[in-house]
Design an enzyme around this catalytic site. Sequence first.
Site, mmCIF file in Angstrom:
data_model
loop_
_atom_site.group_PDB
_atom_site.id
_atom_site.type_symbol
_atom_site.label_atom_id
_atom_site.label_comp_id
_atom_site.label_asym_id
_atom_site.label_seq_id
_atom_site.Cartn_x
_atom_site.Cartn_y
_atom_site.Cartn_z
ATOM 1 N N ARG A 87 -1.125 -0.847 -8.510
ATOM 2 C CA ARG A 87 -2.524 -0.540 -8.202
ATOM 3 C C ARG A 87 -2.623 0.989 -8.232
ATOM 4 N NH1 ARG A 87 -3.899 -1.443 -2.290
ATOM 5 N NH2 ARG A 87 -4.383 -3.601 -2.825
ATOM 6 N N ASP A 113 0.844 -1.201 0.000
ATOM 7 C CA ASP A 113 0.000 0.000 0.000
ATOM 8 C C ASP A 113 0.875 1.245 0.000
ATOM 9 O OD1 ASP A 113 -2.309 -1.489 0.147
ATOM 10 O OD2 ASP A 113 -2.687 -1.115 2.266
HETATM 11 P P1 FDA Z 1 -13.992 9.314 -5.245
HETATM 12 O O1 FDA Z 1 -13.427 9.680 -3.927
HETATM 13 O O2 FDA Z 1 -14.172 10.369 -6.270
HETATM 14 O O3 FDA Z 1 -15.359 8.556 -5.006
HETATM 15 C C1 FDA Z 1 -16.173 8.121 -6.060
HETATM 16 C C2 FDA Z 1 -17.464 7.544 -5.469
HETATM 17 O O4 FDA Z 1 -17.149 6.370 -4.705
HETATM 18 C C3 FDA Z 1 -18.169 8.454 -4.469
HETATM 19 O O5 FDA Z 1 -19.017 9.352 -5.116
HETATM 20 C C4 FDA Z 1 -18.906 7.448 -3.611
HETATM 21 O O6 FDA Z 1 -20.066 6.993 -4.256
HETATM 22 C C5 FDA Z 1 -17.949 6.290 -3.538
HETATM 23 N N1 FDA Z 1 -17.068 6.366 -2.363
HETATM 24 C C6 FDA Z 1 -15.740 6.643 -2.352
HETATM 25 N N2 FDA Z 1 -15.251 6.590 -1.086
HETATM 26 C C7 FDA Z 1 -16.295 6.284 -0.296
HETATM 27 C C8 FDA Z 1 -16.432 6.083 1.109
HETATM 28 N N3 FDA Z 1 -15.398 6.182 1.946
HETATM 29 N N4 FDA Z 1 -17.655 5.778 1.599
HETATM 30 C C9 FDA Z 1 -18.721 5.652 0.770
HETATM 31 N N5 FDA Z 1 -18.642 5.830 -0.580
HETATM 32 C C10 FDA Z 1 -17.463 6.145 -1.090
HETATM 33 N N6 FDA Z 1 -5.330 5.086 -0.956
HETATM 34 C C11 FDA Z 1 -4.030 5.321 -0.632
HETATM 35 O O7 FDA Z 1 -3.659 6.476 -0.417
HETATM 36 N N7 FDA Z 1 -3.147 4.274 -0.530
HETATM 37 C C12 FDA Z 1 -3.512 2.985 -0.780
HETATM 38 O O8 FDA Z 1 -2.689 2.089 -0.686
HETATM 39 C C13 FDA Z 1 -4.866 2.737 -1.142
HETATM 40 N N8 FDA Z 1 -5.305 1.475 -1.411
HETATM 41 C C14 FDA Z 1 -6.570 1.305 -1.943
HETATM 42 C C15 FDA Z 1 -6.975 0.048 -2.371
HETATM 43 C C16 FDA Z 1 -8.202 -0.108 -3.002
HETATM 44 C C17 FDA Z 1 -8.591 -1.469 -3.489
HETATM 45 C C18 FDA Z 1 -9.061 1.022 -3.194
HETATM 46 C C19 FDA Z 1 -10.362 0.887 -3.895
HETATM 47 C C20 FDA Z 1 -8.686 2.246 -2.721
HETATM 48 C C21 FDA Z 1 -7.461 2.404 -2.084
HETATM 49 N N9 FDA Z 1 -7.070 3.636 -1.590
HETATM 50 C C22 FDA Z 1 -5.753 3.831 -1.217
HETATM 51 C C23 FDA Z 1 -8.079 4.721 -1.403
HETATM 52 C C24 FDA Z 1 -8.143 5.669 -2.567
HETATM 53 O O9 FDA Z 1 -6.963 6.426 -2.654
HETATM 54 C C25 FDA Z 1 -9.339 6.628 -2.451
HETATM 55 O O10 FDA Z 1 -9.192 7.392 -1.288
HETATM 56 C C26 FDA Z 1 -10.688 5.936 -2.410
HETATM 57 O O11 FDA Z 1 -10.731 4.835 -3.252
HETATM 58 C C27 FDA Z 1 -11.798 6.909 -2.858
HETATM 59 O O12 FDA Z 1 -11.555 7.349 -4.152
HETATM 60 P P2 FDA Z 1 -12.396 6.891 -5.447
HETATM 61 O O13 FDA Z 1 -11.449 6.532 -6.508
HETATM 62 O O14 FDA Z 1 -13.369 5.833 -5.078
HETATM 63 O O15 FDA Z 1 -13.108 8.212 -5.948
#
Ligand code: FDA
Length: 294
Positions: free
Chosen positions: A172, A122
């Site tokens: 990732r 991560d």
């Molecule tokens: P965005 O934040 O724009 O969200 C898009 C939509 O997703 C929202 O409108 C909502 O519907 C839904 N959503 C997102 N977060 C939500 C929440 N907490 N609760 C409810 N709904 C939510 N980060 C990092 O810094 N280091 C890492 O190692 C990882 N590892 C990681 C693994 C995996 C498998 C995932 C999916 C994510 C990570 N992350 C991470 C977290 C990542 O950086 C990010 O903060 C979250 O995925 C939210 O961003 P989105 O891409 O979903 O988009």
Amino acid sequence: MARSRPLGRWVTTNQTTCGLAARFVAGETMDDAVAAARKLNESGRMVSLDYLGESVHSEAEARAAADIALGMFDRIAAEKLDANISIKLTQLGLDISETLCEELVGRIVEAAQNYRNFVRIDMEGSAYTQRTVDVCRRLRARSPAVGIVLQSCLYRTEQDVRDMLAIGCRIRLCKGAYKEPASVAYPQKADVDENYQRLTRVMLQSGIYHGIATHDPRMLATARAFARHHEIGGDHFEFQMLYGIRTDLQERLVKDGYRLRVYVPFGKDWFAYFMRRLAERPANLMFLLRHVVR
Ligand code: FDA
């Protein structure tokens, strides 16, 4: 707030917040995580298990975390789960000694290789980016069973993506979950999203198997359209989402024939992870505040 010990004590002992955390965390034990992973596997979703914890302060804690990570591979094999593992370097002693951390992660990568499995490192806050990239690069030279996470919020990430692709390292891609200063990260979400889409295209064209980690329908649509246009099959990459978030989208992607992996965190040390999930979505925070006030 995610680093506040008094708040952490309160949140992890309060019945309401514990209930809310159960949405994002599979449970406190390995058995809980295995049960969640099995259920996800049964519905066609792969898993990455994450034993929660970060920023340990003693060598003993780091070694204990490494032992748990090694045990996870044994358990995944024994239970025949379709799962790999994710780790954090500060949980494995990065703040204490880079040498200690690399020794422990090296053992985990070796176990991943022996089990024909995979370990994903991560990415934490920007203070750790360079050291995480360095450790991953050295371990990747020894084994393909390790990959990294890169964050589209950082200016440096496009270069990191290109450097990792040059050594064949699996990435990732996520947006980034840590509060970063404008000196290192895009302050505007639109720029983070645009960078995410640009890097997704670079990664998909590389021919290396990567993880597109997002719940954002626009990011998913970009990846799907690009893959379709360039005839990149759904078995050449995977989508990844977090446990308990957008399960509707998870199910739809599986139904549409895509590979989907769910990140399943477990363990007692869930406070910081939980706070990051709250911070990502104001509605989550409002829900918590309403309960606290009540
Ligand atoms: P965005 O934040 O724009 O969200 C898009 C939509 O997703 C929202 O409108 C909502 O519907 C839904 N959503 C997102 N977060 C939500 C929440 N907490 N609760 C409810 N709904 C939510 N980060 C990092 O810094 N280091 C890492 O190692 C990882 N590892 C990681 C693994 C995996 C498998 C995932 C999916 C994510 C990570 N992350 C991470 C977290 C990542 O950086 C990010 O903060 C979250 O995925 C939210 O961003 P989105 O891409 O979903 O988009």
